[in-house]
Design a protein around this motif. Structure first.
Motif, mmCIF file in Angstrom:
data_model
loop_
_atom_site.group_PDB
_atom_site.id
_atom_site.type_symbol
_atom_site.label_atom_id
_atom_site.label_comp_id
_atom_site.label_asym_id
_atom_site.label_seq_id
_atom_site.Cartn_x
_atom_site.Cartn_y
_atom_site.Cartn_z
ATOM 1 N N UNK A 1 29.708 -42.591 -25.611
ATOM 2 C CA UNK A 1 30.187 -43.861 -25.049
ATOM 3 C C UNK A 1 31.662 -43.800 -24.643
ATOM 4 N N UNK A 2 32.062 -42.672 -24.040
ATOM 5 C CA UNK A 2 33.418 -42.563 -23.481
ATOM 6 C C UNK A 2 33.468 -43.341 -22.165
ATOM 7 N N UNK A 3 34.469 -44.203 -22.050
ATOM 8 C CA UNK A 3 34.631 -45.048 -20.862
ATOM 9 C C UNK A 3 36.099 -45.013 -20.432
ATOM 10 N N UNK A 4 36.384 -45.477 -19.213
ATOM 11 C CA UNK A 4 37.791 -45.542 -18.794
ATOM 12 C C UNK A 4 38.659 -46.349 -19.767
ATOM 13 N N UNK A 5 38.072 -47.370 -20.393
ATOM 14 C CA UNK A 5 38.832 -48.245 -21.287
ATOM 15 C C UNK A 5 39.265 -47.553 -22.589
ATOM 16 N N UNK B 1 29.014 -43.216 -17.965
ATOM 17 C CA UNK B 1 30.181 -43.430 -17.102
ATOM 18 C C UNK B 1 30.336 -42.331 -16.050
ATOM 19 N N UNK B 2 29.621 -41.210 -16.225
ATOM 20 C CA UNK B 2 29.706 -40.110 -15.252
ATOM 21 C C UNK B 2 28.842 -40.368 -14.029
ATOM 22 N N UNK C 1 31.443 -42.710 -9.670
ATOM 23 C CA UNK C 1 32.570 -41.857 -9.278
ATOM 24 C C UNK C 1 33.902 -42.414 -9.765
ATOM 25 N N UNK C 2 34.096 -43.712 -9.617
ATOM 26 C CA UNK C 2 35.373 -44.318 -9.994
ATOM 27 C C UNK C 2 35.604 -44.237 -11.500
ATOM 28 N N UNK C 3 34.562 -44.564 -12.274
ATOM 29 C CA UNK C 3 34.689 -44.526 -13.734
ATOM 30 C C UNK C 3 34.928 -43.109 -14.244
ATOM 31 N N UNK C 4 34.143 -42.166 -13.728
ATOM 32 C CA UNK C 4 34.259 -40.786 -14.187
ATOM 33 C C UNK C 4 35.622 -40.201 -13.812
ATOM 34 N N UNK C 5 36.062 -40.490 -12.600
ATOM 35 C CA UNK C 5 37.372 -39.994 -12.165
ATOM 36 C C UNK C 5 38.489 -40.605 -13.010
#
Length: 256
Positions: free
Chosen positions: A214-218, A237-238, A241-245
């Motif tokens: 559960x790794x996320x940008x946040x 999140x992968x 594109x925006x979240x993974x980047x």
């Protein structure tokens, strides 16, 4: 200094359109990003398309895969050999994922055989380790992770971990929305590194240990700020594109 690796495990998701849009979007989002290796592991059906897309232009994305067999060729219906993966440009291969261990009854010993076979063929194993919720509550996390790593060390020597990647993924945090705190993840990562250091401090110091679950940008920045967390193996999140980047950018920023 260890180089962080952020890898997307797409699991059983994808279509030609999705693969094309996601990789093109990732390329655009990652322009100018340095200091982190970014890899993706699409379903095997889409390795050819992914190779074609990554091969065009200036893409820095590393192609990976989600599984491998322990045979080079022969009567093994449905399986994929290391040489086939290499033929499509895949280099970072996920093994030992909890879903494979659970749904396909893959033992520590079988995963260690895959590890050895990948190394023999010049590929990078991404060795997943991690504990169930019950094991976590029983205080068995470090013992479970040590056992899973020792299946490799005891058969191939600690030096086999050179150039490999370890992904610590607490099973209770995969796809659940739950996640270990950054401090808890760091504590387990440090314990994993210390366990390897008992055999070789040099190998322990160099080996990349990702966090997954559960790794996320946040929450990515908090994980990557920890000294023993070297990137992430990312699931849901992968697929964006925006979240993974954003996760990859957080790793690059934290490890400067």
């Amino acid at each position: 200094m260890r180089h962080p690796v952020v890898m997307g495990n797409w699991k059983l998701n994808g279509s030609k359109e999705m693969v094309s849009n996601l990789l093109k979007g990732l390329d655009a989002e990652l322009k100018g990003v340095e200091g982190v290796d970014v890899a993706v592991a699409p379903p095997a059906m889409y390795l050819d398309l992914a190779e074609q897309l990554i091969g065009k232009g200036e893409s820095k994305i590393i192609l990976g895969a989600q599984n491998v067999d322990v045979n080079a060729s022969g009567a093994f219906t449905g399986d994929i050999s290391p040489e086939m993966l290499k033929d499509f440009g895949a280099s970072h291969i996920i093994i030992g994922h909890s879903e494979r261990r659970e749904y396909h009854s893959e033992s520590d010993e079988f995963v260690a055989k895959k590890f050895a076979f990948l190394k023999e063929h010049g590929l990078t194993p991404v060795l997943c380790i991690g504990e169930s919720e019950a094991q976590n509550e029983a205080g068995e996390t470090v013992a479970v992770c040590a056992r899973q790593i020792d299946a490799v060390i005891n058969t191939q020597g600690v030096e086999a971990l050179d150039g490999a990647i370890i992904a610590y993924e607490p099973i209770w945090a995969i796809g659940t929305g739950k996640a270990a705190t950054a401090d808890d993840a760091q504590r387990i990562h440090a314990a994993i590194r210390a366990h390897i250091a008992e055999k070789s401090e040099e190998v322990a110091k160099k080996v990349v240990i990702q966090y997954g679950g559960s790794v996320k940008p946040e929450n990515a920045e908090a994980y990557f700020a920890q000294p023993d967390i070297d990137g992430a193996l990312v699931g849901g999140a992968a697929l964006n594109a925006e979240s993974f980047a954003a996760i990859a950018k957080a790793a690059a920023k934290a490890k400067k």
